[in-house]
Design an enzyme around this catalytic site. Structure first.
Site, PDB file in Angstrom:
ATOM      1  CG  ASP A   1      -2.342   0.387   0.869  1.00  0.00           C
ATOM      2  OD1 ASP A   1      -2.730   0.203  -0.294  1.00  0.00           O
ATOM      3  OD2 ASP A   1      -3.068   0.871   1.765  1.00  0.00           O
TER       4      ASP A   1
ATOM      5  CG  ASP B   1      -9.871  -7.061  12.814  1.00  0.00           C
ATOM      6  OD1 ASP B   1     -10.627  -6.175  13.268  1.00  0.00           O
ATOM      7  OD2 ASP B   1      -8.773  -7.327  13.324  1.00  0.00           O
TER       8      ASP B   1
END
Length: 1157
Positions: free
Chosen positions: A429, A854
């Site tokens: 990223d 998550d």
């Protein structure tokens, strides 16, 4: 082998017992005179093959051409150097893909930059990007290299052995179709030089819109849709030695298509098998892949009883406390009662989901027997296991060292799973060239490391961890050459580490050299034009350069426009191209190290580097956005039905862990499992685990208990996902796809509707087919991949109870080749605009809107009715690193707690969940959002002992027997619960105590700040930013815990430090007052001091962390202690000023009622 130029309509089946005769001249004779028994078969529209006699063939006018396939014999070996034109085109395009760096994005053209070299060091493995032949192309004005086979040998597309590169070959094939060398049409070598023209190929240069869907579909999808014009199934089945009948890779005998043709009806369930089950398989007893092991009744029954006892004791105790206030200190009594009520509620939320903990066991032998053993449905014994895509995420090479990420990649490439069914995607990223070249170096070193691991069954398969394991490395090793091989690989790994650690300096020096060269060029041009001004410096962008002498399209070291962390194009590079479908064994002296890999498969799994496009003005959603980009890219390129995501510092410690997870997915009822969560295990933690980094109470206690309800929560790494569940669909237990009515279409009649393959819209009643782009984006290839991954992820239909399965042998088909058009489509789905006005991040993929994406992602799946499974393997599945520094640990907990507060104030609150979420599972998720709010009550309660000591009062008016009995009952039941929980969870008592200590430390610091930050975000809209947790890559073996003693001051330390100082001062103050009082009240001193000491005992790790190494206390601690002491003294004087006469007040014990002599 001779093949007609048209698509064959018949299939020749060689007699397994027959052998062809050879004439004296050595020429193979065919036909009746040869004695070779050749059978012919005709494929019906339904997919069945009907045997035909020669008379039937001669009388039939439908069979214009035949295909005779004579198996090779010792006297008849086809030329290994030549191959048919179709495979040549595939190899040429795959080599073009692996040697090209693809870039593109929003409002930009997708480009494929052909790279001469990826890294400065030599590339040896033929699968790796940048690997080239040593021979050059013979075409004029072309410096390309020849294509190579799986071993790296040169490939000659024509029998004349004219040297030609892949690009020139495709140009010649799509142009005249003639070989530039012999000027003849491209031929393939047959038996003893006989040649036939190669079949025509679809042009790879066709329009992407029309060409891509056909080329990107898997064989299974083309079979499902009937689009078989580009696939010769007869030829594939013969060359891979397949048989029909029970071995049909797509439809078994009595399957769905046969029933459609003969009975006019659909399948009978179980993926097309009849009610009687699979023929010839009923004689074998069905064996489950997993089983549930309940906790011993001698442990779990007393555990539940103590829970009830403690709950009753808390209920009566709180009732007694409310009914008996302390009239002398109502303020102290009121605060204590409120805190105690909240603590009882919090304890109930935490304890209720622990009513039904379970253990699970897997049977890997049964998995091998079902999926990798020869059977009527799989005669060759090729693996029928579903494919798995591995996701590894990294964002900053400065905080996440490339060597750590590279070791994680190597452990994935060496995993014990079918090689052709693995693909590894690395998400960078940050778009850093350092990460890119480190991954390329890892791919190069994998050429040695992966075969070494397979040959000697190495564990763990992270080279850094393996070479640092203490003990005898030769234990359980049977090969005589192990020590020699290990020494060679160790030397190679040391060189590999040197290359990785030298990359930053190498990139800097390379970029400076190229930038200086560019400056000289511009200076020369300026001087030639006459506009040279020596007073004005020449300004050129300080670019970052790749090894082949071109600009890096990602983030530059000196940021420039289109080359920063938040502004760069999308990048995709296939580091290791897909492996061949058949095993490739090495040589007796393989490579430069001369290692014997003659009985070892040397293929490597596919490895892809991905850096999604980033542009200013777009919310890229941090890690969740990066993971969703990988989901889309992998769906286009490999489309494995299962996804395993790992953080860059978590590597595979157990190479068979994926097989254990697959046991649950492929077992009966596995179609309703959305993910398999593995426990997190950590390395590099100090022996005393001062800050409870192992977190075993959560991973071995809470998660094991949730496994007995609806499944564990998703914790961000070490999780095996079902791709279909990530797409936001309901499980089969909620929506029965086998009995659903397919939406009618005005263009198809009833019969065609029954034949029509499922699409993504058929899995959701609320999903309009015309609105597929609204949910998944405008990629047609992505939408077409959904039903394929759903089908391939089903368990085997080998038992009547498996109502939603797939036929055995359906996943032994070869993998679809990787074409440039496929990568182009993958580039488009990782662009920054792709998710606009879609449901990515809202319903599909990882969910946005929380720093703990998550937990929210797992909650959404459970809320739709999916189940999850907790897989605890005998050998740890994965291992990673955790911050051992106090400051880093507190910031990590702060991030988790802030995400929980965000969940509580969002529509992901379990209070508003659907009925599909089970009651105890709802309580567990509710506790996830509520636990940070306990910090406010905990902070007050930690000050109550000190306030009691300062004021001379206590939370109760008198320490009577009732209060002490309740207190004793609650304490004893708590100790009993802890002991029994340690028994069924396997957690040590010391680990349990460390967890209790850090719960109080984090509860009075990080959790409190998280509540404040969460409220600011909800009420004021102030966004929260967090920095990455630094991953350690230290090699100082003499002091591997050096970071433990580093003190980094943070405001998070203020509340616990204040609690410690206040309680210490209060004890000293109360002790002195009691001694010098005329009527000492020792009971109040003992009561207050007991609770103060209890608080200080929990704060011991925090105090030890502040001391640093060798007890050196930071100056800030003394300064803060002095400020606290002065503040408390002034506060006490203002509340209870001293008496002028200095006499003792009647009754004693009051504030200011004594004086020092």
């Amino acid at each position: 082998m001779a093949t007609s130029s048209s698509v064959p309509a018949t299939k020749s089946i060689p007699n397994p017992g027959g052998a062809g005769s050879v004439s004296q001249g050595g020429r193979k004779e065919t036909g009746a005179s040869s004695g070779q028994s050749v059978k012919f078969a005709h494929r019906t529209p339904s997919g069945r093959y009907v045997s035909l006699s020669r008379d039937e063939i001669e009388l039939s006018g439908d069979y214009v051409s035949l295909s005779f396939n004579i198996p090779p014999t010792p006297d008849n070996q086809p030329m290994a150097e030549a191959a048919d034109a179709e495979s040549m085109a595939v190899k040429a395009e795959e080599q073009y893909v692996s040697n090209s760096l693809f870039t593109g994005g929003f409002n930009s053209v997708t480009r494929a930059h052909l790279m001469d070299k990826v890294i400065d060091s030599a590339v040896t493995h033929p699968q790796m990007a940048g690997s080239k032949s040593s021979s050059s192309c013979a075409m004029p004005a072309c410096d390309g290299k020849l294509m190579t086979d799986d071993r790296g040998n040169d490939i000659y597309p024509c029998c004349c052995r004219f040297k030609i590169c892949g690009e020139c070959y495709l140009d010649a094939l799509n142009g005249t179709g003639n070989c530039p060398g012999c000027k003849e049409p491209y031929r393939t070598a047959g038996e003893h030089g006989d040649t036939t023209p190669a079949p025509p190929l679809p042009s790879p240069s066709k329009n992407l819109e029309h060409n891509f869907p056909d080329r990107s579909k898997s064989l299974l999808f083309r079979r499902q849709t009937g689009d078989e014009a580009d696939f010769d199934q007869n030829r594939w089945l013969f060359e891979t030695q397949r048989t029909y009948g029970y071995g049909n890779a797509f439809w078994p005998k009595g399957g769905e298509e046969e029933e459609d043709e003969e009975d006019g009806g659909g399948g009978k369930g179980m993926g097309g098998w009849g009610e009687e089950g699979m023929p010839e398989m009923n004689d074998k007893p069905w064996k489950p892949l997993t089983r549930v092991v309940p906790m011993p009744a001698a442990i779990i029954q007393p555990y539940r009883l103590l829970m009830v006892v403690r709950f009753a004791a808390l209920f009566f105790f709180l009732g007694w406390r409310i009914q008996h206030p302390n009239e002398e200190a109502m303020w102290l009594w009121g605060m204590s009662v409120v805190c105690e009520v909240w603590f009882a509620f919090s304890w109930l939320l935490d304890q209720a989901p622990k009513l039904h903990p379970i253990n699970r066991l897997t049977d890997l032998w049964v998995l091998k027997e079902k999926f990798e053993t020869a059977s009527p449905a799989n005669p060759t014994g090729r693996s029928d296991l579903p494919a798995t895509d591995f996701f590894v995420s990294t964002a900053d090479p400065d905080k996440e060292p490339p060597l750590v990420t590279a070791n994680t990649i190597l452990s994935i490439l060496a995993v014990d799973y079918p090689i052709e069914k693995i693909a590894c995607y690395v998400s960078d990223d940050g778009g850093a060239l350092l990460t890119f070249e480190a991954m390329a170096e890892a791919a190069s070193f994998a050429n040695v490391w992966v075969p070494f691991c397979r040959k000697h069954d190495i564990e763990p398969r992270n080279p850094d961890s393996y070479f640092n394991v203490k003990g005898d490395p030769t234990k359980n090793k049977r090969r005589s050459d192990f020590v020699k091989d290990r020494r060679k690989v160790k030397r190679e790994y040391d060189e590999f580490k040197v290359r990785i650690n030298r990359l930053p300096d190498a990139i800097r020096r390379r970029s400076e050299a190229f930038n200086a060269r560019e400056e000289m060029k511009i200076l020369k041009i300026v001087k030639e034009t006459g506009d040279f001004d020596p007073t004005e410096p020449i300004k050129i962008p300080k670019a970052t350069w790749m090894a082949d002498g071109t600009h890096w399209p990602g983030t530059w070291t000196a940021p420039a426009s289109d080359h920063t962390r938040t502004d760069h194009a999308g990048i995709l590079q296939v580091m290791l191209k897909p492996p061949s479908n058949e095993p490739l064994y090495g040589l007796a002296e393989e490579g430069d190290l001369r290692m014997d890999f003659s009985d070892t498969d040397i293929r490597l799994p596919m490895l892809v580097y991905v850096s999604r496009e980033k542009r200013p003005g777009y919310d890229h959603n941090k890690k969740a956005g990066a993971m969703n980009a990988l989901v889309r890219a992998s769906a286009i390129m490999s489309n494995a039905p299962f996804i395993l995501n790992l953080d860059c510092d978590h590597y595979i410690y157990n190479s068979r862990a994926i097989r254990e997870g697959m046991c649950f997915m492929m077992d009966r009822g596995g179609e309703n499992i959305c993910y398999i969560q593995f426990p997190q295990r950590f390395e590099g933690i100090d022996p005393s685990d001062r800050y409870a980094n192992h977190n075993t109470v959560f991973f071995d206690g809470n998660m094991r208990a949730l496994d007995g309800i609806q499944g564990p929560v998703y914790v961000g790494t070490g999780c095996l996902f079902r791709r279909f569940a990530l797409y936001g669909f309901d499980p089969p237990s909620i929506t029965d796809y086998t009995r659903r009515t397919i939406r009618p279409s005005p263009d198809l009649d009833d019969a065609e509707m029954q034949q029509r393959p499922l699409t993504a819209a058929d899995f959701d009643d609320d999903l309009d087919p015309n609105l597929l782009p609204k949910r998944f984006g405008n990629s047609a290839a992505l939408a077409e991949s959904i039903p394929i991954s759903e089908f391939q992820g089903r368990p085997l239909a080998d038992h009547p109870a498996v109502k939603y399965g797939r036929p055995p042998g359906s996943l032994v088909v070869p993998r679809t080749p990787l074409y440039p058009a496929t990568v182009v489509e993958a580039i488009s789905v990782i662009s920054c605009w792709y998710e606009d006005k879609t449901e990515w991040g809202d319903r599909v993929g990882w969910i946005y809107g929380s720093v703990t994406e998550d937990v929210v992602t797992g909650y959404r799946m459970h809320n739709r009715g999916w189940h999850s499974v907790y897989c605890i393997t005998k050998r740890d599945a994965f291992r990673g690193s955790a911050p051992i520094n106090l400051t880093d640990r507190l910031h990590q907990v702060l991030r988790w707690a802030t995400g929980s507060v965000e969940i509580f104030f969002s529509r992901n609150n379990a209070l508003i969940a659907t009925r599909r979420l089970k009651f105890l599972q709802r309580i567990a998720y509710l506790n996830v959002g509520i636990y940070p709010f306990t910090s406010a009550f905990l902070l007050i309660y930690c000050f109550l002992p000190a306030l009691s000591l300062f004021s001379g009062q206590f939370i109760v008016q008198t320490l009577n027997a009732t209060f002490l009995i309740y207190l004793l009952t609650i304490s004893v039941s708590l100790i009993g619960l802890a002991i029994l929980e340690v028994r069924w969870s396997g957690v040590g008592l010391e680990e349990w105590w460390r967890n209790e200590q850090f719960w109080l430390i984090s509860g009075t610091s990080a959790h409190l700040y998280a509540v404040v930050q969460g409220l600011l975000k909800v009420m004021a809209g102030i966004e929260i930013s967090f920095t990455l947790t630094s991953k350690s890559a230290a090699e100082d073996n003499e002091d591997i815990f050096a970071d433990l003693y580093v003190v980094r001051w943070t405001s998070l330390m203020i509340p616990p430090l204040t609690i410690m100082m206040v309680n210490i001062i209060s004890i000293a103050f109360a002790f002195a007052r009691t001694i010098y009082s005329e009527i000492p009240q020792w009971s109040k001193l003992m009561g207050g001091s007991f609770f103060s000491f209890w608080v200080l005992a929990h704060m011991y790790p925090f105090a030890k962390g502040l001391m640093g190494r060798r007890g050196k206390t930071p100056t800030i601690v003394f300064v803060w202690s002095g400020l606290i002491a002065i503040t408390l003294s002034l506060l006490w004087i203002s509340i209870s000023p001293p008496k002028a006469s200095g006499t003792v007040v009647a009754g004693g014990g009051g504030g200011g009622g004594f004086h020092f002599p």
